[in-house]
Design a protein around this motif. Sequence first.
Motif, PDB file in Angstrom:
ATOM      1  N   VAL A 163      47.292  41.025  15.707  1.00 34.98           N
ATOM      2  CA  VAL A 163      47.240  39.947  14.723  1.00 34.98           C
ATOM      3  C   VAL A 163      47.518  38.627  15.432  1.00 34.98           C
ATOM      4  O   VAL A 163      48.470  38.527  16.216  1.00 34.98           O
ATOM      5  CB  VAL A 163      48.270  40.161  13.589  1.00 34.98           C
ATOM      6  N   GLU A 164      46.689  37.622  15.184  1.00 34.43           N
ATOM      7  CA  GLU A 164      46.915  36.278  15.686  1.00 34.43           C
ATOM      8  C   GLU A 164      46.664  35.290  14.559  1.00 34.43           C
ATOM      9  O   GLU A 164      45.750  35.481  13.752  1.00 34.43           O
ATOM     10  CB  GLU A 164      45.997  35.955  16.869  1.00 34.43           C
ATOM     11  N   ALA A 165      47.479  34.261  14.490  1.00 33.63           N
ATOM     12  CA  ALA A 165      47.349  33.245  13.438  1.00 33.63           C
ATOM     13  C   ALA A 165      46.733  31.970  14.013  1.00 33.63           C
ATOM     14  O   ALA A 165      46.865  31.676  15.202  1.00 33.63           O
ATOM     15  CB  ALA A 165      48.714  32.941  12.829  1.00 33.63           C
ATOM     16  N   ALA A 166      46.039  31.232  13.169  1.00 38.03           N
ATOM     17  CA  ALA A 166      45.442  29.958  13.569  1.00 38.03           C
ATOM     18  C   ALA A 166      45.420  29.037  12.360  1.00 38.03           C
ATOM     19  O   ALA A 166      45.603  29.472  11.217  1.00 38.03           O
ATOM     20  CB  ALA A 166      44.035  30.169  14.117  1.00 38.03           C
ATOM     21  N   TYR A 167      45.195  27.753  12.627  1.00 37.87           N
ATOM     22  CA  TYR A 167      45.129  26.747  11.569  1.00 37.87           C
ATOM     23  C   TYR A 167      43.676  26.345  11.322  1.00 37.87           C
ATOM     24  O   TYR A 167      42.875  26.245  12.257  1.00 37.87           O
ATOM     25  CB  TYR A 167      45.927  25.494  11.955  1.00 37.87           C
ATOM     26  N   LEU A 168      43.346  26.103  10.073  1.00 38.34           N
ATOM     27  CA  LEU A 168      42.045  25.576   9.718  1.00 38.34           C
ATOM     28  C   LEU A 168      42.004  24.091  10.075  1.00 38.34           C
ATOM     29  O   LEU A 168      43.016  23.397  10.022  1.00 38.34           O
ATOM     30  CB  LEU A 168      41.807  25.770   8.220  1.00 38.34           C
ATOM     31  N   THR A 217      31.387  20.942  10.327  1.00 37.56           N
ATOM     32  CA  THR A 217      31.951  22.293  10.427  1.00 37.56           C
ATOM     33  C   THR A 217      33.163  22.347  11.347  1.00 37.56           C
ATOM     34  O   THR A 217      33.878  23.358  11.355  1.00 37.56           O
ATOM     35  CB  THR A 217      30.895  23.298  10.932  1.00 37.56           C
ATOM     36  N   LEU A 218      33.425  21.276  12.103  1.00 33.92           N
ATOM     37  CA  LEU A 218      34.640  21.241  12.918  1.00 33.92           C
ATOM     38  C   LEU A 218      35.883  21.340  12.047  1.00 33.92           C
ATOM     39  O   LEU A 218      36.939  21.784  12.510  1.00 33.92           O
ATOM     40  CB  LEU A 218      34.680  19.961  13.759  1.00 33.92           C
ATOM     41  N   LEU A 219      35.772  20.917  10.784  1.00 36.19           N
ATOM     42  CA  LEU A 219      36.907  21.048   9.869  1.00 36.19           C
ATOM     43  C   LEU A 219      37.107  22.485   9.413  1.00 36.19           C
ATOM     44  O   LEU A 219      38.178  22.837   8.925  1.00 36.19           O
ATOM     45  CB  LEU A 219      36.689  20.165   8.638  1.00 36.19           C
TER      46      LEU A 219
END
Length: 395
Positions: A163-168, A217-219
């Motif tokens: 599991v790895e977390a990331a930010y939008l 789409t970079l957002l």
Amino acid sequence: MTTSQSPTGLPSAAPSGLLDGLETRPSQVWGAVRLVPLVRAEAIHDLRLHPRIHDGPGVVDLGGQRRYLSYIPHGFVAEWTGDGSPAAAYGTQLTDGRPEQEVPAMRLHFHRRMARREAKRRLRFLPLHLALEGYLSLHFNGPAVAWEQWSQRALRQGLSPRVEAAYLGTEIPGLADALRVFEIHPGQCGVLVHLADAPATAFVVPHPDDYRTLHPTLLQDLYGDLVHHYATLMPSVADFRARIADTRIRSLADLREAAVEQTARWADFHDTTMASGLLEQENTWQQVRRMGRFTLSRFLPPFRPRQDNHIGEAITDEHGRTVYLKTFRLSENQVRRGHLLSRLAAHDWHLADTAAELGLTEAQLGLRLETAGFGHLLRQDVLDHYRSRARAGHR
């Protein structure tokens, strides 16, 4: 120097440089966000990209009864021609302007693999998920040899689940405003995104029209927690402006020459200083799919502690030049996990040999594995023994 592997383990051609064929333009700054435009002298006409919006969680089937759940806001569809003739983006078509019927509930999308051929010359793939799958599957099967220190869970399940977390991107302070107000240059086919002057991502597409379509789409992309913290906590970065000494300007030709010289300095500054961690790392490449004269691949870094480390995916032409590129900067914890797994695999998962290479005791390495989130791989009695030795060493 880059190394490369195909899915079958055979050597394959790796790109000669991630930004070959692209020129940098002066950066634009908004708070802690710095965008560096990337411009092509000649656009790629026989490969085009367009977005496919998913807008919700998705289940990706990797085959072999392996699946994972992730938020997948959009995918890319690549279309190419077999004879080098120009190709139009698949989504370019006339409509009657009527909006699609809205669906009140969130739908769950099912995706067959990361990159799926939808037609003879059309490929759908999930941006960044190719790269993240390469990182998450790193030595996924766990210990290659059943040494006595490893738990039965480690031997049966390996690293499942990872599991790895990331930010939008919408959660990165200032990024939405920067993308909205900054100028898109003529011929722009990509951008380097820096947050608090730390390289966060590189995004490159084949054609300027594709970039104008995919710029928002970079957002919707994923960003690591390290660059999110930089953008949140660090002050605004300096806006470096060009200065030309008027004492050397005697004509329009002198001014033009000085402007060209300053542009070259900007390019050298961005390439050798700002993005050096991304451009100079030695990557390991793996082919994912052949697409006529193009190749879709992903790459992993050497996992250098306390340095910039980027994973990514790219489409390259037959000369190894980058046509499409998207990267993700790993956090220090993610680099540490990748480094530990790589060194363990290099020593057939023998703890004592790995510890000796890292200059640690076996107990110290075991506790590092626990800190990195891999404590469940060790037998409980072995882990308790390592803890007791650590406590004894502090007395």
